[in-house]
Design a protein around this motif. Sequence first.
Motif, PDB file in Angstrom:
ATOM      1  N   ASP A 238       0.798  -1.234   0.000  1.00 54.91           N
ATOM      2  CA  ASP A 238       0.000   0.000   0.000  1.00 54.91           C
ATOM      3  C   ASP A 238       0.825   1.276   0.000  1.00 54.91           C
ATOM      4  OD1 ASP A 238       1.040  -0.335   2.498  1.00 54.91           O
ATOM      5  OD2 ASP A 238      -0.786   0.242   3.580  1.00 54.91           O
ATOM      6  N   HIS A 239       2.163   1.164  -0.024  1.00 50.56           N
ATOM      7  CA  HIS A 239       2.953   2.388  -0.053  1.00 50.56           C
ATOM      8  C   HIS A 239       4.386   2.101  -0.503  1.00 50.56           C
ATOM      9  CE1 HIS A 239       4.508   0.969   3.828  1.00 50.56           C
ATOM     10  NE2 HIS A 239       5.511   1.800   3.635  1.00 50.56           N
ATOM     11  N   VAL A 240       5.052   3.188  -0.871  1.00 48.30           N
ATOM     12  CA  VAL A 240       6.477   3.153  -1.199  1.00 48.30           C
ATOM     13  C   VAL A 240       7.162   4.181  -0.312  1.00 48.30           C
ATOM     14  CG1 VAL A 240       8.212   3.573  -2.986  1.00 48.30           C
ATOM     15  CG2 VAL A 240       6.056   2.471  -3.591  1.00 48.30           C
ATOM     16  N   CYS A 241       8.321   3.841   0.223  1.00 47.47           N
ATOM     17  CA  CYS A 241       9.072   4.778   1.053  1.00 47.47           C
ATOM     18  C   CYS A 241      10.322   5.227   0.297  1.00 47.47           C
ATOM     19  CB  CYS A 241       9.461   4.137   2.387  1.00 47.47           C
ATOM     20  SG  CYS A 241      10.343   5.264   3.493  1.00 47.47           S
ATOM     21  N   ILE A 242      10.545   6.528   0.288  1.00 43.75           N
ATOM     22  CA  ILE A 242      11.715   7.111  -0.387  1.00 43.75           C
ATOM     23  C   ILE A 242      12.490   7.917   0.637  1.00 43.75           C
ATOM     24  CG2 ILE A 242      12.475   8.749  -2.156  1.00 43.75           C
ATOM     25  CD1 ILE A 242       9.066   7.319  -2.536  1.00 43.75           C
ATOM     26  N   HIS A 243      13.777   7.665   0.743  1.00 43.79           N
ATOM     27  CA  HIS A 243      14.609   8.487   1.619  1.00 43.79           C
ATOM     28  C   HIS A 243      15.154   9.654   0.801  1.00 43.79           C
ATOM     29  CE1 HIS A 243      17.186   9.739   4.852  1.00 43.79           C
ATOM     30  NE2 HIS A 243      18.206   9.773   4.005  1.00 43.79           N
ATOM     31  N   SER A 244      14.871  10.865   1.281  1.00 44.14           N
ATOM     32  CA  SER A 244      15.284  12.064   0.551  1.00 44.14           C
ATOM     33  C   SER A 244      16.222  12.907   1.403  1.00 44.14           C
ATOM     34  CB  SER A 244      14.055  12.893   0.163  1.00 44.14           C
ATOM     35  OG  SER A 244      14.445  14.115  -0.432  1.00 44.14           O
ATOM     36  N   GLU A 245      17.480  13.009   0.962  1.00 42.69           N
ATOM     37  CA  GLU A 245      18.436  13.887   1.640  1.00 42.69           C
ATOM     38  C   GLU A 245      18.043  15.346   1.453  1.00 42.69           C
ATOM     39  OE1 GLU A 245      20.906  13.132   3.563  1.00 42.69           O
ATOM     40  OE2 GLU A 245      20.933  10.943   3.314  1.00 42.69           O
ATOM     41  N   GLU A 246      17.371  15.649   0.332  1.00 43.85           N
ATOM     42  CA  GLU A 246      16.954  17.025   0.065  1.00 43.85           C
ATOM     43  C   GLU A 246      15.963  17.530   1.116  1.00 43.85           C
ATOM     44  OE1 GLU A 246      17.214  18.094  -4.634  1.00 43.85           O
ATOM     45  OE2 GLU A 246      15.363  17.160  -3.924  1.00 43.85           O
ATOM     46  N   VAL A 247      15.076  16.648   1.547  1.00 46.42           N
ATOM     47  CA  VAL A 247      14.056  17.030   2.525  1.00 46.42           C
ATOM     48  C   VAL A 247      14.546  16.770   3.946  1.00 46.42           C
ATOM     49  CG1 VAL A 247      11.633  16.755   3.191  1.00 46.42           C
ATOM     50  CG2 VAL A 247      12.309  16.401   0.826  1.00 46.42           C
ATOM     51  N   GLY A 248      15.412  15.792   4.078  1.00 43.95           N
ATOM     52  CA  GLY A 248      15.909  15.449   5.406  1.00 43.95           C
ATOM     53  C   GLY A 248      15.016  14.479   6.149  1.00 43.95           C
ATOM     54  N   CYS A 249      14.210  13.700   5.401  1.00 45.54           N
ATOM     55  CA  CYS A 249      13.327  12.715   6.043  1.00 45.54           C
ATOM     56  C   CYS A 249      12.955  11.641   5.036  1.00 45.54           C
ATOM     57  CB  CYS A 249      12.067  13.391   6.591  1.00 45.54           C
ATOM     58  SG  CYS A 249      10.882  13.866   5.302  1.00 45.54           S
ATOM     59  N   ASP A 250      12.245  10.614   5.536  1.00 39.49           N
ATOM     60  CA  ASP A 250      11.670   9.602   4.653  1.00 39.49           C
ATOM     61  C   ASP A 250      10.304  10.094   4.179  1.00 39.49           C
ATOM     62  OD1 ASP A 250      13.810   7.921   4.886  1.00 39.49           O
ATOM     63  OD2 ASP A 250      12.938   6.730   6.505  1.00 39.49           O
ATOM     64  N   ILE A 251       9.997   9.794   2.928  1.00 36.05           N
ATOM     65  CA  ILE A 251       8.714  10.202   2.351  1.00 36.05           C
ATOM     66  C   ILE A 251       7.901   8.962   2.034  1.00 36.05           C
ATOM     67  CG2 ILE A 251       7.585  11.417   0.450  1.00 36.05           C
ATOM     68  CD1 ILE A 251      10.132  13.062   0.099  1.00 36.05           C
ATOM     69  N   ASP A 252       6.712   8.868   2.598  1.00 34.55           N
ATOM     70  CA  ASP A 252       5.775   7.785   2.287  1.00 34.55           C
ATOM     71  C   ASP A 252       4.857   8.238   1.156  1.00 34.55           C
ATOM     72  OD1 ASP A 252       6.332   5.554   3.713  1.00 34.55           O
ATOM     73  OD2 ASP A 252       5.047   6.034   5.420  1.00 34.55           O
ATOM     74  N   VAL A 253       4.699   7.386   0.150  1.00 36.30           N
ATOM     75  CA  VAL A 253       3.808   7.679  -0.981  1.00 36.30           C
ATOM     76  C   VAL A 253       2.859   6.506  -1.153  1.00 36.30           C
ATOM     77  CG1 VAL A 253       3.645   8.186  -3.436  1.00 36.30           C
ATOM     78  CG2 VAL A 253       5.571   9.072  -2.115  1.00 36.30           C
ATOM     79  N   SER A 254       1.559   6.759  -1.036  1.00 31.38           N
ATOM     80  CA  SER A 254       0.583   5.682  -1.190  1.00 31.38           C
ATOM     81  C   SER A 254       0.242   5.426  -2.659  1.00 31.38           C
ATOM     82  CB  SER A 254      -0.700   6.004  -0.417  1.00 31.38           C
ATOM     83  OG  SER A 254      -1.294   7.194  -0.899  1.00 31.38           O
ATOM     84  N   HIS A 255       0.653   6.355  -3.527  1.00 36.98           N
ATOM     85  CA  HIS A 255       0.482   6.151  -4.973  1.00 36.98           C
ATOM     86  C   HIS A 255       1.585   5.204  -5.429  1.00 36.98           C
ATOM     87  CE1 HIS A 255      -0.214   6.952  -9.203  1.00 36.98           C
ATOM     88  NE2 HIS A 255       1.024   7.372  -9.342  1.00 36.98           N
ATOM     89  N   VAL A 256       1.296   3.919  -5.446  1.00 37.50           N
ATOM     90  CA  VAL A 256       2.321   2.905  -5.697  1.00 37.50           C
ATOM     91  C   VAL A 256       2.796   2.976  -7.146  1.00 37.50           C
ATOM     92  CG1 VAL A 256       2.849   0.445  -5.657  1.00 37.50           C
ATOM     93  CG2 VAL A 256       1.359   1.433  -3.906  1.00 37.50           C
ATOM     94  N   SER A 257       4.099   2.928  -7.315  1.00 42.12           N
ATOM     95  CA  SER A 257       4.704   2.985  -8.640  1.00 42.12           C
ATOM     96  C   SER A 257       5.560   1.746  -8.855  1.00 42.12           C
ATOM     97  CB  SER A 257       5.556   4.254  -8.764  1.00 42.12           C
ATOM     98  OG  SER A 257       6.172   4.337 -10.019  1.00 42.12           O
TER      99      SER A 257
END
Length: 379
Positions: free
Chosen positions: A268-287
């Motif tokens: 139900d989700h994908v997690c992306i670690h972003s150094e630009e934001v400084g946190c992990d980003i959860d996206v429920s729009h699965v790709s």
Amino acid sequence: MAKIDKRIRLEPWQDPHSVPYVEVKDLSKSYEGVVAVNSQSLEIYKGELFSLLGPSGCGKSTLLRMLAGFEEPSEGHIYIDGVDITHMPPYERPVNMMFQAYALFPHMTVEQNVAFGLKQEGVPKDEIRDRVSSMLHMVRLNQYASRKPHQLSGGQRQRVALARCLVKKPKLVLLDEPLGALDRQLRIQTQFELVNIQEELGVTFIMVTHDQEEAMTMSTRIGVMEEGRLRQIGTPTEIYEYPNSRYVADFVGDMNMFEGIVTEIEADHVCIHSEEVGCDIDVSHVSDVPPGATVAVAIRPEKIMLSTEKKREKRNTAKGVVNEIAYLGDMSIYHVLLETGKAVRVALSNQVRLSERPVNWDDEVYLSWHSDSGIILTG
């Protein structure tokens, strides 16, 4: 007890049994070796108001002119209502085109301008009178029938040009930047008038525009173009909420792009670690992306929440400082500089007066967003 019909009504472009009204197959156009339209295919259905949207030089006007017959395709075919019109001259096509400059005859009255095409075709006088009168009534210009173009406002001249197009009962109406010459207020008013007239007559419209708001407001579907190619075709909602590439996401509306690496993939989700934001980003729009892939997460400014209170969540949150505020009347755009140095745009509705605004320049703030607000883009 009567059964409730729960079947979903499909739009023509969703129905595999629907037959396209306008069909473009592998259409190309080159000028001295420079490709303007690059082997594009497109299906448009009867009664649509379809917009070709893109920047100057993307090929949208060239595609429109090939539909009108003013340009000869280098390759490919064009069909209208099942008839191949690729090499048919403009005057034989069931098509009428409305130009941005309107091209009205200054020495003729409104009535004479609208009747001109019918007279050229040898339509009987009584029929011309009836059709012109009916059309002027539809565009609300019957009381201006005896005026010359210079005695009309810009919006009225636009409606005369539209009446002249429609009075010939074409199967297809082509609109080349039809509202570009109007001021903003008149343009907004005329957008709705055009849509209402198009829906009332059921005529198929294809419009070229570089104005995103115009395309979003008026269209059943939009084709976004870049360098001679259609990058995405979809409804205004699909184009805005689910862009299929960075180009479409950047071109249509404002967008924040956060680069990152896919670290987790669940049902139900994908997690992306972003150094630009400084946190992990959860996206429920699965790709369909593999772990370790470098992707961009796109988030619209209005989908980001802004607060002076620290968030307990670890994901989809970021800390920053308000660097700039742009007041636009109905909303304000906040430029927030994150601790990582990344600049983020946040759009908030102005529900209170400027003096009562809780967040100001140089304030420390926290940004957050829902997991269904982001879109993963790979191309």
